[in-house]
Scaffold this motif. Structure first.
Motif, PDB file in Angstrom:
ATOM      1  N   VAL A 107     -39.242 111.392  49.462  1.00  0.00           N
ATOM      2  CA  VAL A 107     -39.686 110.580  48.327  1.00  0.00           C
ATOM      3  C   VAL A 107     -39.197 111.228  47.038  1.00  0.00           C
ATOM      4  O   VAL A 107     -39.461 112.403  46.778  1.00  0.00           O
ATOM      5  CB  VAL A 107     -41.222 110.446  48.294  1.00  0.00           C
ATOM      6  N   ALA A 108     -38.472 110.461  46.226  1.00  0.00           N
ATOM      7  CA  ALA A 108     -38.023 110.934  44.915  1.00  0.00           C
ATOM      8  C   ALA A 108     -38.827 110.200  43.854  1.00  0.00           C
ATOM      9  O   ALA A 108     -38.933 108.972  43.871  1.00  0.00           O
ATOM     10  CB  ALA A 108     -36.539 110.663  44.732  1.00  0.00           C
ATOM     11  N   VAL A 109     -39.414 110.953  42.934  1.00  0.00           N
ATOM     12  CA  VAL A 109     -40.184 110.372  41.838  1.00  0.00           C
ATOM     13  C   VAL A 109     -39.494 110.753  40.537  1.00  0.00           C
ATOM     14  O   VAL A 109     -39.276 111.938  40.270  1.00  0.00           O
ATOM     15  CB  VAL A 109     -41.648 110.879  41.836  1.00  0.00           C
ATOM     16  N   LEU A 110     -39.132 109.746  39.748  1.00  0.00           N
ATOM     17  CA  LEU A 110     -38.468 109.969  38.473  1.00  0.00           C
ATOM     18  C   LEU A 110     -39.418 109.583  37.349  1.00  0.00           C
ATOM     19  O   LEU A 110     -39.917 108.451  37.311  1.00  0.00           O
ATOM     20  CB  LEU A 110     -37.196 109.121  38.383  1.00  0.00           C
ATOM     21  N   LEU A 111     -39.671 110.507  36.445  1.00  0.00           N
ATOM     22  CA  LEU A 111     -40.532 110.240  35.298  1.00  0.00           C
ATOM     23  C   LEU A 111     -39.657 110.082  34.062  1.00  0.00           C
ATOM     24  O   LEU A 111     -38.897 110.986  33.716  1.00  0.00           O
ATOM     25  CB  LEU A 111     -41.525 111.387  35.091  1.00  0.00           C
ATOM     26  N   VAL A 112     -39.773 108.933  33.408  1.00  0.00           N
ATOM     27  CA  VAL A 112     -38.960 108.640  32.230  1.00  0.00           C
ATOM     28  C   VAL A 112     -39.891 108.536  31.034  1.00  0.00           C
ATOM     29  O   VAL A 112     -40.765 107.665  30.994  1.00  0.00           O
ATOM     30  CB  VAL A 112     -38.180 107.321  32.416  1.00  0.00           C
ATOM     31  N   ARG A 122     -48.889 116.391  38.498  1.00  0.00           N
ATOM     32  CA  ARG A 122     -49.924 115.569  39.124  1.00  0.00           C
ATOM     33  C   ARG A 122     -49.408 114.167  39.438  1.00  0.00           C
ATOM     34  O   ARG A 122     -49.701 113.618  40.498  1.00  0.00           O
ATOM     35  CB  ARG A 122     -51.167 115.511  38.242  1.00  0.00           C
ATOM     36  N   LEU A 123     -48.637 113.587  38.528  1.00  0.00           N
ATOM     37  CA  LEU A 123     -48.083 112.259  38.780  1.00  0.00           C
ATOM     38  C   LEU A 123     -47.140 112.264  39.977  1.00  0.00           C
ATOM     39  O   LEU A 123     -47.218 111.394  40.844  1.00  0.00           O
ATOM     40  CB  LEU A 123     -47.328 111.755  37.544  1.00  0.00           C
ATOM     41  N   ILE A 124     -46.253 113.239  40.024  1.00  0.00           N
ATOM     42  CA  ILE A 124     -45.302 113.317  41.133  1.00  0.00           C
ATOM     43  C   ILE A 124     -46.031 113.492  42.459  1.00  0.00           C
ATOM     44  O   ILE A 124     -45.722 112.817  43.449  1.00  0.00           O
ATOM     45  CB  ILE A 124     -44.275 114.437  40.890  1.00  0.00           C
ATOM     46  N   ALA A 125     -47.029 114.362  42.480  1.00  0.00           N
ATOM     47  CA  ALA A 125     -47.793 114.588  43.712  1.00  0.00           C
ATOM     48  C   ALA A 125     -48.555 113.327  44.125  1.00  0.00           C
ATOM     49  O   ALA A 125     -48.554 112.943  45.302  1.00  0.00           O
ATOM     50  CB  ALA A 125     -48.758 115.754  43.531  1.00  0.00           C
ATOM     51  N   ALA A 126     -49.197 112.655  43.162  1.00  0.00           N
ATOM     52  CA  ALA A 126     -49.995 111.468  43.475  1.00  0.00           C
ATOM     53  C   ALA A 126     -49.124 110.311  43.958  1.00  0.00           C
ATOM     54  O   ALA A 126     -49.483 109.604  44.912  1.00  0.00           O
ATOM     55  CB  ALA A 126     -50.817 111.052  42.259  1.00  0.00           C
ATOM     56  N   VAL A 127     -47.983 110.103  43.313  1.00  0.00           N
ATOM     57  CA  VAL A 127     -47.090 109.011  43.728  1.00  0.00           C
ATOM     58  C   VAL A 127     -46.518 109.312  45.109  1.00  0.00           C
ATOM     59  O   VAL A 127     -46.431 108.436  45.971  1.00  0.00           O
ATOM     60  CB  VAL A 127     -45.980 108.783  42.685  1.00  0.00           C
ATOM     61  N   THR A 128     -46.136 110.565  45.343  1.00  0.00           N
ATOM     62  CA  THR A 128     -45.623 110.951  46.658  1.00  0.00           C
ATOM     63  C   THR A 128     -46.686 110.718  47.727  1.00  0.00           C
ATOM     64  O   THR A 128     -46.393 110.173  48.797  1.00  0.00           O
ATOM     65  CB  THR A 128     -45.172 112.424  46.655  1.00  0.00           C
ATOM     66  N   ASP A 129     -47.929 111.096  47.448  1.00  0.00           N
ATOM     67  CA  ASP A 129     -49.024 110.857  48.387  1.00  0.00           C
ATOM     68  C   ASP A 129     -49.192 109.366  48.675  1.00  0.00           C
ATOM     69  O   ASP A 129     -49.382 108.966  49.826  1.00  0.00           O
ATOM     70  CB  ASP A 129     -50.344 111.406  47.839  1.00  0.00           C
ATOM     71  N   ALA A 130     -49.112 108.530  47.632  1.00  0.00           N
ATOM     72  CA  ALA A 130     -49.285 107.090  47.799  1.00  0.00           C
ATOM     73  C   ALA A 130     -48.175 106.499  48.663  1.00  0.00           C
ATOM     74  O   ALA A 130     -48.441 105.700  49.572  1.00  0.00           O
ATOM     75  CB  ALA A 130     -49.323 106.398  46.442  1.00  0.00           C
ATOM     76  N   PRO A 155     -26.126 101.611  54.414  1.00  0.00           N
ATOM     77  CA  PRO A 155     -27.565 101.861  54.424  1.00  0.00           C
ATOM     78  C   PRO A 155     -27.909 103.035  55.336  1.00  0.00           C
ATOM     79  O   PRO A 155     -27.321 103.196  56.399  1.00  0.00           O
ATOM     80  CB  PRO A 155     -28.164 100.560  54.962  1.00  0.00           C
ATOM     81  N   ALA A 156     -28.835 103.855  54.879  1.00  0.00           N
ATOM     82  CA  ALA A 156     -29.293 104.988  55.679  1.00  0.00           C
ATOM     83  C   ALA A 156     -30.275 104.499  56.730  1.00  0.00           C
ATOM     84  O   ALA A 156     -30.926 103.460  56.560  1.00  0.00           O
ATOM     85  CB  ALA A 156     -29.955 106.027  54.783  1.00  0.00           C
ATOM     86  N   GLU A 157     -30.380 105.236  57.813  1.00  0.00           N
ATOM     87  CA  GLU A 157     -31.307 104.864  58.870  1.00  0.00           C
ATOM     88  C   GLU A 157     -32.746 105.166  58.494  1.00  0.00           C
ATOM     89  O   GLU A 157     -33.662 104.468  58.898  1.00  0.00           O
ATOM     90  CB  GLU A 157     -30.948 105.601  60.157  1.00  0.00           C
ATOM     91  N   ASP A 158     -32.972 106.220  57.722  1.00  0.00           N
ATOM     92  CA  ASP A 158     -34.320 106.631  57.337  1.00  0.00           C
ATOM     93  C   ASP A 158     -34.631 106.136  55.932  1.00  0.00           C
ATOM     94  O   ASP A 158     -33.754 106.094  55.064  1.00  0.00           O
ATOM     95  CB  ASP A 158     -34.446 108.158  57.370  1.00  0.00           C
ATOM     96  N   ALA A 159     -35.900 105.792  55.709  1.00  0.00           N
ATOM     97  CA  ALA A 159     -36.325 105.381  54.368  1.00  0.00           C
ATOM     98  C   ALA A 159     -36.248 106.564  53.417  1.00  0.00           C
ATOM     99  O   ALA A 159     -36.629 107.670  53.767  1.00  0.00           O
ATOM    100  CB  ALA A 159     -37.760 104.863  54.426  1.00  0.00           C
ATOM    101  N   ALA A 160     -35.719 106.323  52.240  1.00  0.00           N
ATOM    102  CA  ALA A 160     -35.649 107.352  51.205  1.00  0.00           C
ATOM    103  C   ALA A 160     -36.102 106.702  49.903  1.00  0.00           C
ATOM    104  O   ALA A 160     -35.282 106.329  49.066  1.00  0.00           O
ATOM    105  CB  ALA A 160     -34.233 107.906  51.088  1.00  0.00           C
ATOM    106  N   PRO A 161     -37.402 106.537  49.738  1.00  0.00           N
ATOM    107  CA  PRO A 161     -37.921 105.821  48.580  1.00  0.00           C
ATOM    108  C   PRO A 161     -37.661 106.558  47.269  1.00  0.00           C
ATOM    109  O   PRO A 161     -37.749 107.784  47.200  1.00  0.00           O
ATOM    110  CB  PRO A 161     -39.426 105.744  48.833  1.00  0.00           C
ATOM    111  N   VAL A 162     -37.344 105.778  46.233  1.00  0.00           N
ATOM    112  CA  VAL A 162     -37.199 106.296  44.880  1.00  0.00           C
ATOM    113  C   VAL A 162     -38.157 105.493  44.011  1.00  0.00           C
ATOM    114  O   VAL A 162     -38.091 104.264  43.968  1.00  0.00           O
ATOM    115  CB  VAL A 162     -35.760 106.141  44.351  1.00  0.00           C
ATOM    116  N   VAL A 163     -39.062 106.183  43.330  1.00  0.00           N
ATOM    117  CA  VAL A 163     -40.036 105.542  42.460  1.00  0.00           C
ATOM    118  C   VAL A 163     -39.775 106.029  41.039  1.00  0.00           C
ATOM    119  O   VAL A 163     -39.711 107.233  40.794  1.00  0.00           O
ATOM    120  CB  VAL A 163     -41.481 105.906  42.873  1.00  0.00           C
TER     121      VAL A 163
END
Length: 88
Positions: free
Chosen positions: A69-74, A48-56, A23-31
């Motif tokens: 923050v990594a945002v994956l759009l499928v 816009r989706l990537i920016a908004a999710v990252t902001d949230a 496990p990494a010490e720092d949070a590295a969220p993947v959405v």
């Protein structure tokens, strides 16, 4: 495709790319957001989706995670998803 550098980890190499399942010490969220492909075809929608999710995520977990923050759009093509048991 992975780069040769990413594949070459040596004993004693403590860089992040060689840490395996530790496990990494720092949070590295993947959405991951899955939606109909057509929705992603709107001009600027992905950005816009990537920016908004990252902001949230940064708003909840703190600004210190923003750059990780990594945002994956499928995008699901027609006929590859369904609602209420019906293919849509």
């Amino acid at each position: 495709m992975r780069t040769p550098e990413a594949l070459s980890c040596h004993d004693g190499d403590s860089s992040d790319r060689c840490r395996g399942g530790e496990p990494a010490e720092d949070a590295a969220p993947v959405v991951t957001l899955s939606m109909r492909e057509a929705a992603l075809g709107e001009p600027g929608a992905s950005e816009r989706l990537i920016a908004a999710v990252t902001d949230a995520v940064a708003g909840v977990l703190g600004e210190s995670v923003r750059e990780r923050v990594a945002v994956l759009l499928v995008g699901m093509p027609p006929g590859r998803s369904g609602v209420g048991g019906e293919v849509s």
